[in-house]
Design a protein around this motif. Sequence first.
Motif, PDB file in Angstrom:
ATOM      1  N   PHE A 146     -21.190 -54.163 -40.924  1.00  0.00           N
ATOM      2  CA  PHE A 146     -21.465 -52.815 -41.402  1.00  0.00           C
ATOM      3  C   PHE A 146     -20.599 -51.817 -40.644  1.00  0.00           C
ATOM      4  CE2 PHE A 146     -23.704 -48.822 -41.992  1.00  0.00           C
ATOM      5  CZ  PHE A 146     -24.065 -48.893 -43.329  1.00  0.00           C
ATOM      6  N   ILE A 147     -19.909 -50.962 -41.403  1.00  0.00           N
ATOM      7  CA  ILE A 147     -18.931 -50.014 -40.870  1.00  0.00           C
ATOM      8  C   ILE A 147     -19.353 -48.594 -41.238  1.00  0.00           C
ATOM      9  CG2 ILE A 147     -16.513 -49.266 -41.094  1.00  0.00           C
ATOM     10  CD1 ILE A 147     -15.814 -52.220 -41.602  1.00  0.00           C
ATOM     11  N   TYR A 148     -19.087 -47.661 -40.341  1.00  0.00           N
ATOM     12  CA  TYR A 148     -19.203 -46.236 -40.662  1.00  0.00           C
ATOM     13  C   TYR A 148     -17.817 -45.668 -40.920  1.00  0.00           C
ATOM     14  CZ  TYR A 148     -24.140 -45.319 -39.394  1.00  0.00           C
ATOM     15  OH  TYR A 148     -25.512 -45.274 -39.358  1.00  0.00           O
ATOM     16  N   GLY A 149     -17.749 -44.522 -41.622  1.00  0.00           N
ATOM     17  CA  GLY A 149     -16.483 -43.840 -41.823  1.00  0.00           C
ATOM     18  C   GLY A 149     -16.612 -42.365 -41.514  1.00  0.00           C
ATOM     19  N   SER A 150     -15.519 -41.765 -41.072  1.00  0.00           N
ATOM     20  CA  SER A 150     -15.544 -40.336 -40.781  1.00  0.00           C
ATOM     21  C   SER A 150     -14.252 -39.673 -41.223  1.00  0.00           C
ATOM     22  CB  SER A 150     -15.753 -40.080 -39.281  1.00  0.00           C
ATOM     23  OG  SER A 150     -14.588 -40.411 -38.527  1.00  0.00           O
ATOM     24  N   TYR A 151     -14.316 -38.355 -41.325  1.00  0.00           N
ATOM     25  CA  TYR A 151     -13.136 -37.534 -41.587  1.00  0.00           C
ATOM     26  C   TYR A 151     -13.489 -36.091 -41.242  1.00  0.00           C
ATOM     27  CZ  TYR A 151      -9.461 -34.885 -43.879  1.00  0.00           C
ATOM     28  OH  TYR A 151      -8.442 -34.000 -44.129  1.00  0.00           O
ATOM     29  N   ASP A 152     -12.529 -35.385 -40.652  1.00  0.00           N
ATOM     30  CA  ASP A 152     -12.683 -33.957 -40.361  1.00  0.00           C
ATOM     31  C   ASP A 152     -13.963 -33.686 -39.565  1.00  0.00           C
ATOM     32  OD1 ASP A 152     -11.958 -31.286 -40.351  1.00  0.00           O
ATOM     33  OD2 ASP A 152     -12.857 -30.866 -42.314  1.00  0.00           O
ATOM     34  N   ALA A 203     -27.761 -37.728 -35.121  1.00  0.00           N
ATOM     35  CA  ALA A 203     -28.299 -36.595 -35.877  1.00  0.00           C
ATOM     36  C   ALA A 203     -27.636 -36.588 -37.251  1.00  0.00           C
ATOM     37  CB  ALA A 203     -28.047 -35.281 -35.148  1.00  0.00           C
ATOM     38  N   TYR A 204     -28.285 -35.913 -38.201  1.00  0.00           N
ATOM     39  CA  TYR A 204     -27.781 -35.837 -39.570  1.00  0.00           C
ATOM     40  C   TYR A 204     -27.680 -34.372 -39.967  1.00  0.00           C
ATOM     41  CZ  TYR A 204     -28.984 -40.785 -39.576  1.00  0.00           C
ATOM     42  OH  TYR A 204     -29.060 -42.115 -39.265  1.00  0.00           O
ATOM     43  N   SER A 257     -22.284 -36.891 -29.420  1.00  0.00           N
ATOM     44  CA  SER A 257     -23.745 -36.986 -29.356  1.00  0.00           C
ATOM     45  C   SER A 257     -24.349 -37.632 -30.592  1.00  0.00           C
ATOM     46  CB  SER A 257     -24.357 -35.594 -29.165  1.00  0.00           C
ATOM     47  OG  SER A 257     -24.105 -34.772 -30.298  1.00  0.00           O
ATOM     48  N   ILE A 258     -23.596 -37.687 -31.684  1.00  0.00           N
ATOM     49  CA  ILE A 258     -24.163 -38.262 -32.913  1.00  0.00           C
ATOM     50  C   ILE A 258     -23.556 -39.618 -33.261  1.00  0.00           C
ATOM     51  CG2 ILE A 258     -24.639 -35.946 -33.793  1.00  0.00           C
ATOM     52  CD1 ILE A 258     -22.404 -36.415 -35.873  1.00  0.00           C
ATOM     53  N   TRP A 259     -22.661 -40.135 -32.411  1.00  0.00           N
ATOM     54  CA  TRP A 259     -22.071 -41.437 -32.709  1.00  0.00           C
ATOM     55  C   TRP A 259     -23.157 -42.508 -32.772  1.00  0.00           C
ATOM     56  CZ3 TRP A 259     -17.057 -42.329 -29.345  1.00  0.00           C
ATOM     57  CH2 TRP A 259     -16.153 -41.284 -29.590  1.00  0.00           C
ATOM     58  N   PRO A 260     -23.073 -43.424 -33.719  1.00  0.00           N
ATOM     59  CA  PRO A 260     -24.021 -44.546 -33.730  1.00  0.00           C
ATOM     60  C   PRO A 260     -23.777 -45.450 -32.532  1.00  0.00           C
ATOM     61  CG  PRO A 260     -22.291 -44.885 -35.365  1.00  0.00           C
ATOM     62  CD  PRO A 260     -22.094 -43.508 -34.824  1.00  0.00           C
ATOM     63  N   GLU A 261     -24.848 -45.887 -31.892  1.00  0.00           N
ATOM     64  CA  GLU A 261     -24.733 -46.653 -30.654  1.00  0.00           C
ATOM     65  C   GLU A 261     -23.935 -47.941 -30.858  1.00  0.00           C
ATOM     66  OE1 GLU A 261     -27.615 -48.567 -27.159  1.00  0.00           O
ATOM     67  OE2 GLU A 261     -28.490 -47.496 -28.865  1.00  0.00           O
ATOM     68  N   GLY A 262     -22.979 -48.179 -29.966  1.00  0.00           N
ATOM     69  CA  GLY A 262     -22.187 -49.399 -30.015  1.00  0.00           C
ATOM     70  C   GLY A 262     -20.975 -49.322 -30.918  1.00  0.00           C
ATOM     71  N   TYR A 263     -20.772 -48.193 -31.616  1.00  0.00           N
ATOM     72  CA  TYR A 263     -19.637 -48.044 -32.529  1.00  0.00           C
ATOM     73  C   TYR A 263     -18.502 -47.266 -31.878  1.00  0.00           C
ATOM     74  CZ  TYR A 263     -21.899 -49.812 -36.768  1.00  0.00           C
ATOM     75  OH  TYR A 263     -22.493 -50.621 -37.708  1.00  0.00           O
ATOM     76  N   GLY A 264     -17.278 -47.586 -32.295  1.00  0.00           N
ATOM     77  CA  GLY A 264     -16.109 -46.854 -31.841  1.00  0.00           C
ATOM     78  C   GLY A 264     -15.127 -46.668 -32.980  1.00  0.00           C
TER      79      GLY A 264
END
Length: 271
Positions: free
Chosen positions: A199-205, A236-237, A165-172
């Motif tokens: 522009f890239i997002y990053g995630s962990y855990d 969401a943040y 639900s919080i993924w940025p639109e169009g990103y995978g």
Amino acid sequence: MKKFNFQLSLQIVLCSLFLFAFNACQPEDPMVQGEEIIQSDLKANQSDPSEKVNDFYGPTQPMGNGIVRSVVSINHDGEPVAVGVVFTEKALENLPDEELNLTLQLHSKAEGLIVDHVDFGYNPHGHEGPGFAVEHFDMHFYWISEEEKLSIPFAIGMDDLPDASIWPEGYGPDVVTVPQMGRHWLHESSFSSTFDQTFIYGSYDSEFIFYEPMITMEYLKAKNFEDSYGIIPLGAYAEPAYYANSYEINYDSVKKQYRVMLADLFWAGGS
């Protein structure tokens, strides 16, 4: 989606004797001389574009024949309006033929920002990814501490993704979590366009943990930048802090320096 992998090569920065010798032979520049407060005409998040903001710089580090450091821009109400990196044009000269990564600390005035620190990476030969095998810079704006970042292990799989639900639109997401870095998320447009900046997002855990503008050397040297580049927001943040709606790439022909700034900051997060 294609898979891509990122390599991390941490290098130790030369110590103060080198910095002293380097700075002694450079022309006077407020940034080089360590002055902490510089007036700026930054456009971001200002109703009056003529309003000045103060720039507060982090510690200087040498790169190439120049220098790089972090900067946070704060308005007269004490609110951050942008955070980023500033580096001299000479920093693009005499770079090594191997990967370089510099961790940049923020000035103590950088309060309330989601960004904790910045990793400024140089990739002379690029890395895997759609068109990414060219000389470029990776600028990771981490939302977690340096200690937390360095504890991230290598992993393959999709078991720790943030809630959809919080993924940025169009990103995978990439299938790989890069050690001491995180999992990278690409926008779908990256696979259908020529890479000059992205522009890239990053995630962990199961949490998003960084913003990442990625810019080619060729694009920086051409100096033909747009006024700003939009950032697709998260759904969401979680943590209350200042986040960014856009980023800017600028070149100052007088000071002969570049700025890459997360801009258009807004407060979000929490209940």
